[in-house]
Motif scaffolding. Sequence first.
Motif, PDB file in Angstrom:
ATOM      1  N   ILE A  14     -14.111 -41.513-106.518  1.00  0.00           N
ATOM      2  CA  ILE A  14     -15.511 -41.107-106.413  1.00  0.00           C
ATOM      3  C   ILE A  14     -15.819 -40.591-105.013  1.00  0.00           C
ATOM      4  CG2 ILE A  14     -17.883 -41.984-106.397  1.00  0.00           C
ATOM      5  CD1 ILE A  14     -17.021 -43.887-108.669  1.00  0.00           C
ATOM      6  N   LYS A  15     -15.395 -41.344-104.013  1.00  0.00           N
ATOM      7  CA  LYS A  15     -15.671 -40.956-102.634  1.00  0.00           C
ATOM      8  C   LYS A  15     -14.994 -39.630-102.284  1.00  0.00           C
ATOM      9  CE  LYS A  15     -15.086 -42.551 -97.868  1.00  0.00           C
ATOM     10  NZ  LYS A  15     -14.634 -43.678 -97.005  1.00  0.00           N
ATOM     11  N   ALA A  16     -13.716 -39.504-102.607  1.00  0.00           N
ATOM     12  CA  ALA A  16     -12.980 -38.285-102.265  1.00  0.00           C
ATOM     13  C   ALA A  16     -13.585 -37.070-102.956  1.00  0.00           C
ATOM     14  CB  ALA A  16     -11.509 -38.442-102.656  1.00  0.00           C
ATOM     15  N   SER A  17     -13.999 -37.231-104.193  1.00  0.00           N
ATOM     16  CA  SER A  17     -14.543 -36.106-104.948  1.00  0.00           C
ATOM     17  C   SER A  17     -15.884 -35.653-104.385  1.00  0.00           C
ATOM     18  CB  SER A  17     -14.685 -36.499-106.425  1.00  0.00           C
ATOM     19  OG  SER A  17     -13.421 -36.836-106.979  1.00  0.00           O
ATOM     20  N   ILE A  18     -16.738 -36.601-104.002  1.00  0.00           N
ATOM     21  CA  ILE A  18     -18.029 -36.234-103.410  1.00  0.00           C
ATOM     22  C   ILE A  18     -17.833 -35.642-102.019  1.00  0.00           C
ATOM     23  CG2 ILE A  18     -20.244 -37.145-102.571  1.00  0.00           C
ATOM     24  CD1 ILE A  18     -20.180 -39.135-104.878  1.00  0.00           C
ATOM     25  N   LEU A  19     -16.886 -36.177-101.260  1.00  0.00           N
ATOM     26  CA  LEU A  19     -16.610 -35.608 -99.935  1.00  0.00           C
ATOM     27  C   LEU A  19     -16.190 -34.150-100.039  1.00  0.00           C
ATOM     28  CD1 LEU A  19     -14.710 -38.439 -97.998  1.00  0.00           C
ATOM     29  CD2 LEU A  19     -16.979 -37.521 -97.503  1.00  0.00           C
ATOM     30  N   GLU A  20     -15.397 -33.833-101.057  1.00  0.00           N
ATOM     31  CA  GLU A  20     -14.945 -32.452-101.200  1.00  0.00           C
ATOM     32  C   GLU A  20     -16.064 -31.544-101.686  1.00  0.00           C
ATOM     33  OE1 GLU A  20     -11.550 -29.737-103.446  1.00  0.00           O
ATOM     34  OE2 GLU A  20     -11.378 -31.919-103.428  1.00  0.00           O
ATOM     35  N   SER A  21     -16.788 -31.972-102.697  1.00  0.00           N
ATOM     36  CA  SER A  21     -17.787 -31.085-103.302  1.00  0.00           C
ATOM     37  C   SER A  21     -19.039 -30.929-102.467  1.00  0.00           C
ATOM     38  CB  SER A  21     -18.163 -31.597-104.698  1.00  0.00           C
ATOM     39  OG  SER A  21     -18.810 -32.858-104.606  1.00  0.00           O
ATOM     40  N   SER A  22     -19.468 -31.994-101.751  1.00  0.00           N
ATOM     41  CA  SER A  22     -20.749 -31.951-101.042  1.00  0.00           C
ATOM     42  C   SER A  22     -20.627 -31.834 -99.529  1.00  0.00           C
ATOM     43  CB  SER A  22     -21.567 -33.209-101.371  1.00  0.00           C
ATOM     44  OG  SER A  22     -21.974 -33.204-102.715  1.00  0.00           O
ATOM     45  N   GLY A  30     -16.785 -34.370-108.500  1.00  0.00           N
ATOM     46  CA  GLY A  30     -17.633 -34.584-107.332  1.00  0.00           C
ATOM     47  C   GLY A  30     -18.967 -33.881-107.446  1.00  0.00           C
ATOM     48  N   SER A  31     -18.964 -32.672-108.010  1.00  0.00           N
ATOM     49  CA  SER A  31     -20.220 -31.936-108.188  1.00  0.00           C
ATOM     50  C   SER A  31     -21.154 -32.687-109.129  1.00  0.00           C
ATOM     51  CB  SER A  31     -19.936 -30.535-108.733  1.00  0.00           C
ATOM     52  OG  SER A  31     -19.168 -29.787-107.817  1.00  0.00           O
ATOM     53  N   LEU A  32     -20.582 -33.270-110.182  1.00  0.00           N
ATOM     54  CA  LEU A  32     -21.399 -34.038-111.118  1.00  0.00           C
ATOM     55  C   LEU A  32     -21.900 -35.340-110.480  1.00  0.00           C
ATOM     56  CD1 LEU A  32     -19.284 -33.580-114.382  1.00  0.00           C
ATOM     57  CD2 LEU A  32     -21.506 -32.552-113.865  1.00  0.00           C
ATOM     58  N   PRO A  63     -28.062 -41.837-105.260  1.00  0.00           N
ATOM     59  CA  PRO A  63     -27.539 -42.977-104.497  1.00  0.00           C
ATOM     60  C   PRO A  63     -26.062 -42.861-104.157  1.00  0.00           C
ATOM     61  CG  PRO A  63     -28.968 -43.750-106.254  1.00  0.00           C
ATOM     62  CD  PRO A  63     -28.763 -42.275-106.472  1.00  0.00           C
ATOM     63  N   LEU A  64     -25.257 -42.297-105.067  1.00  0.00           N
ATOM     64  CA  LEU A  64     -23.828 -42.152-104.781  1.00  0.00           C
ATOM     65  C   LEU A  64     -23.601 -41.181-103.623  1.00  0.00           C
ATOM     66  CD1 LEU A  64     -22.118 -42.005-108.298  1.00  0.00           C
ATOM     67  CD2 LEU A  64     -22.076 -43.877-106.639  1.00  0.00           C
ATOM     68  N   LYS A  65     -24.277 -40.035-103.684  1.00  0.00           N
ATOM     69  CA  LYS A  65     -24.128 -39.060-102.601  1.00  0.00           C
ATOM     70  C   LYS A  65     -24.617 -39.644-101.284  1.00  0.00           C
ATOM     71  CE  LYS A  65     -25.308 -34.348-101.232  1.00  0.00           C
ATOM     72  NZ  LYS A  65     -26.056 -33.120-101.592  1.00  0.00           N
ATOM     73  N   GLU A  66     -25.671 -40.447-101.347  1.00  0.00           N
ATOM     74  CA  GLU A  66     -26.226 -41.076-100.153  1.00  0.00           C
ATOM     75  C   GLU A  66     -25.224 -42.033 -99.516  1.00  0.00           C
ATOM     76  OE1 GLU A  66     -29.765 -43.877-100.381  1.00  0.00           O
ATOM     77  OE2 GLU A  66     -30.728 -41.949-100.017  1.00  0.00           O
TER      78      GLU A  66
END
Length: 339
Positions: free
Chosen positions: A85-93, A106-108, A114-117
């Motif tokens: 989850i962390k790696a995917s959000i780091l890449e997409s956002s 990550g985009s989803l 809260p997850l992105k935060e």
Amino acid sequence: MDDNDGIRVTDAPYCLLCGSEGGVLYSGLRDRLFGAPGIWNLMRCPECQLVWINPKPYTEDIGKLYTQYFTHTTPKNPSPLRKLIKASILESSFGYSVGGSNRMLGSLLSLVGPLKEIVGGGVRWLENDDKGRLLDVGCGNGSFLDQMRSLGWDVAGVEPDGEAVSVACEMYGLDVFWGSLEEADFPDGYFDAITVNHVIEHVPDPIGLLRECRRVLKPEGKLVVTTPNINSLGRRTFDEAWLHWDPPRHLHLFSSQTLRACVEAVGLDIQELRTTANGAGAVWATSSLIRHDGMLVGGSPRASSPSQRLQSLAFWAREHRLSGRDGMDGEELVMVARW
């Protein structure tokens, strides 16, 4: 000079920001988490609302308030799912190329606020495009710097706690200066980014700290400051039992207005000032125990029931809703500035 149960102190009746005489917000407070000595009051400025501790401990004695503090501990390894989850959000956002990530996932996931935060807070809101030389002021055990180094940053830290410095250097092989930022005496305009994460509330002179940050920051660099928000839902809910008052370690506490005033006083241009609900669930859990028992030995609950975890999650979700859309009810202030 007076003595407060073995801590040398001096009277501090006046506001650091505007010079007004403060009124007592809470009196007769003791350390509710780690058993540091002394009896303390919290003052609030009637003009600008800055909150500070009185009496003020001598700088040379501040270390006595941290002998049981948790800057020495090292984080637990996250589960494979959390890593994904962390790696995917780091890449997409945030633009970081992380092994094992899934950009589409990550985009989803980034649509879940809260997850992105949480992930954004974990990298102090720094993006891959900001990458360069990074300084973390009050870097603790160095786990944040170790993570940022793995993401391609050239990292350095400053930390006044000698035990935490030992962990950072021995476990992670980091370049960490033992002492204050001023004592480190970095060259002018040396860093591309500086992070000050839940540190400014601990220092005797927050304006002086920000001024030194400005000196060692490159003209186009980025300063990120996070600190507890005295106007948060957590503070309003728990009043005197709010975790983040944390006497006697939190010497100054801020609203968005007072943090803005401190930053602008040193000539920095604020790019962003908002709140997040990061940590709100933990604040609910710990503040509830402080209100019930008057203290929380060790700074965190030993265990919690399913009901307590559910209530904590509900409080976090509520605060996240309130802190969104430019709300200022979140547990922590996030300020991004340049000069």
